[in-house]
Design an enzyme around this catalytic site. Sequence first.
Site, PDB file in Angstrom:
ATOM      1  N   ASP A 366     -55.343  38.482  78.776  1.00 19.12           N
ATOM      2  CA  ASP A 366     -55.159  37.349  77.882  1.00 19.12           C
ATOM      3  C   ASP A 366     -54.022  36.511  78.480  1.00 19.12           C
ATOM      4  OD1 ASP A 366     -55.114  35.757  75.477  1.00 19.12           O
ATOM      5  OD2 ASP A 366     -53.302  36.867  74.941  1.00 19.12           O
ATOM      6  N   ASP A 568     -52.518  40.954  73.578  1.00 20.63           N
ATOM      7  CA  ASP A 568     -51.439  41.196  72.616  1.00 20.63           C
ATOM      8  C   ASP A 568     -51.727  40.675  71.216  1.00 20.63           C
ATOM      9  OD1 ASP A 568     -51.242  38.450  73.045  1.00 20.63           O
ATOM     10  OD2 ASP A 568     -49.070  38.461  72.749  1.00 20.63           O
ATOM     11  N   ASP A 572     -57.534  39.417  70.490  1.00 21.80           N
ATOM     12  CA  ASP A 572     -57.894  40.225  71.661  1.00 21.80           C
ATOM     13  C   ASP A 572     -58.513  41.567  71.264  1.00 21.80           C
ATOM     14  OD1 ASP A 572     -56.749  38.321  73.414  1.00 21.80           O
ATOM     15  OD2 ASP A 572     -54.760  39.160  73.058  1.00 21.80           O
TER      16      ASP A 572
END
Length: 674
Positions: A366, A568, A572
Amino acid sequence: MPEGDLDALIKLSADIKGVTKVRVYGRIGQMAIEYDAPNRADVLGGLRTIDAQAVAEAKSGYAIQLEPRKHKLIMDLATLVGAHYARRWFLPTPLRAVFVVAGYMAFLRAALRELAQPRLTVPVLDASAIGISFVKRDVNTAGQTMFLLNVGELLEDYTRAMSENELINSLLDVPDRAQKVVGDTEVSVPATELEPGDLVAVRTGMSISIDGVVERGSAMVNQATLTGEPLAVERSVGDDVFAGTVVEDGSILVRVRANTAQTKLRSIVSLVQTADSLKSEGQSHMEELANKIVPWNFLLAGLVALTTRSIVKTSAALMVDYSCALKLTGSIAVMTAMSDAAKMGVMVKGAKYFESFARADTIVFDKTGTLTEAQPRLARVFATDGWSEDDVLRFSACLEEHFPHPVARAVVNAAKARGLEHRERHAAVEYIVAHGIASSIEGRRAVIGSAHFVFEDERVLMDSEARERVESEMQGFSPLYLAVDGEVVGVLGIEDPLKPGVKEAIAELHALGVKHVVMLTGDSERTARRIAREAGVDEYAAELLPEDKYAYVERAKREGRHVAMVGDGVNDSPALGLADVGLAMGGGSDIAKEVADIILADTDLAAIVRLRRMSQGLIDRLTSSYSKVMLTNSALLALGITGFIAPQTSSLLHNGSTIAYSLGNAKAYLPAAS
């Protein structure tokens, strides 16, 4: 409690009927006990009888004072050795034979329990080897064999216990945080600082770090870590909630009931027990092989008996087994890896995830909070006619203050820096994952989020001229749109700089065998392109929703790639759960940490590089252990069967090599400076 009292406490607790294992953690003043469920009442009753006087009386039996666990080992060894040689030197042969037969009963019972399953395992092998000595009417050899087996088991148990204890103590140092309510405000504090009676706020996507009672609000809580039930259950005022569970939806205030050290210890012991069921493929292969080899030991002994007609050589074929060595060296290698990882701030939920990460050829990152700084900065505020920049920032901070995402923190911190008050003036806040936030402020619907959320989902209108001005103002920044009653009133430009060392970390991952490094983000194409170029990733995709990230991971796996996902945020979580191994970065959402297989306390990508090296080191160590154990024990079998060494010598060397290889696997994987 003084360290000298710990052994006495362990002894008193272990002697209680039904107790199977006792672990004392002096550093935090806690103790974990495993027991047989039917004996719960006896165990609780026995624990109530342990007081200072009982500890003092038990402690008086010890003549020396050393470091507690080593002291217990030395005392147990002294008792075992002393009793063996006292019987051998001072008792007449008939009486000594009675003691040897009595000692054999424990081995025989263990063997019969295994045969009742039915299965051929190491206890059956041991009982058979000792039984052959009785057939020869050689009581001394039978006694010596049992003595060596008991010493070996004692040392193996000690080695395993030390590794497990080291792992648990390392995990105790991995920090948890909680939102403590102080007056009208919330303060993020270490969970270990909470006291019974404190009030803690827990919202959607956050984990509950303490045991307590719901004082206000209602939420759907996932208790799978405690009950195994996958569906969330509703918890409202008066209901109990427990540490290690996660709020999937809703908001509650929880009154702390128990000491936080106790609750954390419980969750960690549970993690260690769960990790034992999540063995790596290599470790599982070693243990399966260990179990399968035992029947071949019996077949070999039978062939030796038929061809040599020698009871001594037949006994030698039964004295050496592969099972204990393969299982012990493998489990200690894994516990050492988990302990070393915890020391560098990485919690791995099972050995299989080390192996999955070592095999990963594709790592998907990410962007926000993972490749970029954990604390993005507010760079620019754009306000429309009728609104000031301060008004836009104040309203935005009011909406964002409840969420732990890095972008939300950037907005709140910017408002604080300007001295803007943003006390709650809104109704319940609705968080739409990866899109934005919606609420009602003073009776007016307010939303803040991405362009997709504001313009497509919320149908907010903005004329082309105004959008062109925004695009011009927000060049190089990630725009966050604030709309009230269907009209955009301001745009926040978020600056999200690359973390230091990211480019170097990605280069090292490539050098360690990662073929594809991918960045997926919900941010704009322009921002994503800049970050991808600076970071040195192989591929990137922008303006993605959570389902798009999930689809990418699904497609990569379908292509035969082994995928590690690093993220995080709440958005996600679906991709983290689907990947072969999911890694949650420190500072991210608790629900991402719950879904992930590996949790990193730090936000530095260097930890991921170290974890990759450690994971590869574990695989190498398991492979090496397998080769050493097979070679050593095969050599000992050959020497015993051919008569070059006595069965007792082969047993001694077998146990000695097992302990030596186990201690070798207990060494640190990475230098302390790493």
